[in-house]
Design an enzyme around this catalytic site. Sequence first.
Site, mmCIF file in Angstrom:
data_model
loop_
_atom_site.group_PDB
_atom_site.id
_atom_site.type_symbol
_atom_site.label_atom_id
_atom_site.label_comp_id
_atom_site.label_asym_id
_atom_site.label_seq_id
_atom_site.Cartn_x
_atom_site.Cartn_y
_atom_site.Cartn_z
ATOM 1 N N HIS A 77 -80.446 -7.053 -51.273
ATOM 2 C CA HIS A 77 -79.114 -6.452 -51.111
ATOM 3 C C HIS A 77 -78.492 -6.880 -49.778
ATOM 4 O O HIS A 77 -77.283 -7.115 -49.708
ATOM 5 C CB HIS A 77 -79.204 -4.926 -51.191
ATOM 6 N N GLY A 133 -82.212 -8.144 -56.720
ATOM 7 C CA GLY A 133 -83.624 -7.792 -56.831
ATOM 8 C C GLY A 133 -84.474 -9.011 -57.173
ATOM 9 O O GLY A 133 -85.522 -9.255 -56.572
ATOM 10 N N ARG A 134 -83.982 -9.812 -58.149
ATOM 11 C CA ARG A 134 -84.733 -11.005 -58.563
ATOM 12 C C ARG A 134 -84.815 -12.035 -57.440
ATOM 13 O O ARG A 134 -85.824 -12.686 -57.238
ATOM 14 C CB ARG A 134 -84.083 -11.632 -59.809
ATOM 15 N N ASN A 191 -76.372 3.307 -61.316
ATOM 16 C CA ASN A 191 -77.179 2.919 -60.140
ATOM 17 C C ASN A 191 -77.697 4.121 -59.336
ATOM 18 O O ASN A 191 -78.653 3.995 -58.581
ATOM 19 C CB ASN A 191 -76.387 2.000 -59.190
ATOM 20 N N ASP A 206 -74.927 -9.582 -59.790
ATOM 21 C CA ASP A 206 -76.262 -9.210 -60.274
ATOM 22 C C ASP A 206 -77.309 -10.171 -59.708
ATOM 23 O O ASP A 206 -77.009 -11.336 -59.437
ATOM 24 C CB ASP A 206 -76.269 -9.256 -61.809
HETATM 25 C C1 FPP Z 1 -77.316 -6.015 -58.514
HETATM 26 O O1 FPP Z 1 -78.555 -6.579 -58.206
HETATM 27 C C2 FPP Z 1 -76.607 -5.567 -57.355
HETATM 28 C C3 FPP Z 1 -76.312 -4.270 -57.076
HETATM 29 C C4 FPP Z 1 -76.703 -3.140 -57.929
HETATM 30 C C5 FPP Z 1 -75.589 -3.890 -55.880
HETATM 31 C C6 FPP Z 1 -74.585 -4.868 -55.369
HETATM 32 C C7 FPP Z 1 -74.458 -4.602 -53.940
HETATM 33 C C8 FPP Z 1 -74.313 -5.499 -52.963
HETATM 34 C C9 FPP Z 1 -74.148 -6.933 -53.192
HETATM 35 C C10 FPP Z 1 -74.331 -5.082 -51.538
HETATM 36 C C11 FPP Z 1 -73.366 -3.996 -51.144
HETATM 37 C C12 FPP Z 1 -71.969 -4.254 -51.506
HETATM 38 C C13 FPP Z 1 -70.927 -4.353 -50.660
HETATM 39 C C14 FPP Z 1 -69.550 -4.490 -51.220
HETATM 40 C C15 FPP Z 1 -71.050 -4.322 -49.198
HETATM 41 P P1 FPP Z 1 -79.844 -5.925 -58.829
HETATM 42 O O2 FPP Z 1 -80.460 -5.085 -57.769
HETATM 43 O O3 FPP Z 1 -79.520 -5.217 -60.093
HETATM 44 O O4 FPP Z 1 -80.690 -7.200 -59.101
HETATM 45 P P2 FPP Z 1 -81.797 -7.394 -60.241
HETATM 46 O O5 FPP Z 1 -81.091 -7.229 -61.555
HETATM 47 O O6 FPP Z 1 -82.270 -8.787 -60.014
HETATM 48 O O7 FPP Z 1 -82.855 -6.357 -60.000
#
Ligand code: FPP
Length: 247
Positions: free
Chosen positions: A35, A21-22, A66, A18
Amino acid sequence: MEEIDKEKLPHHIAIIMDGNGRWAKKKSLNRISGHIKGVNAVREVVTACRELGIKVLTLYAFSIENWKRPADEVRALMELLKEYLKKEGDEMVQNNIRLNAIGRLDDLPPDVLTTLRETIGKTKPCDGMILNLALSYGGRSEILHAVQGVLFDLQKGKIKLEEMTVPRFHEYLWTHGLPDPDLLIRTSGEFRISNFLLWQIAYTELYVTDTLWPDFDRKELLKAIADYQSRERRFGLTSEQLNGREE
Ligand code: FPP
């Protein structure tokens, strides 16, 4: 560098990645840049786990929820996933890593699903570590899917009601054949499970770090493992029972 005991490694580590985005927001970048940096962290952590001798690594890469994100973010995540699988497939084979995926995989765009299936096929003979990607995954959906499987087999007479035990039920889950996680890591500070591996984490040790996923690296992983190793896992027993001091 954190001191860890190689004899007491968690067999299965699961991670809720997680904070992409932050991370991006803090740097005044768009979410997709977060990402992209997140994929680098995936590479580093997969390599570190393989080197350490972790047997199963499950990454929560995309939840069923998602899909409701803005279309361009979903598109970018799918593209990053496909790119990752294409680029890393050969390296997985070289490093003896078998790829597995859990979730509603048929929800994935056809080109992503094809690449996923190709990479899974390519790495099938590998037995050094299992990299298990949770894609279009939700814990409740997984349990519901398992219950449907059980009901179907009951109806067909393939199983009897009284034969249904916890291990038998596990065979109906997407994680069949995999051990339950010993350690669940969540990055970016939130104390939530977010519908991840609900059945499997019954006795899993939880570790939450404020570090955002793109900043999570080998050092952070070792910190989490060291913390895990400092705990006493009792599985519902008393300390005395565990230490053999009680009848
Ligand atoms: C959460 O951060 C992350 C995700 C929803 C996606 C995770 C994906 C990756 C790390 C890249 C692709 C994966 C692979 C295996 C190649 P968020 O966007 O929810 O962050 P936030 O809570 O700060 O907004």
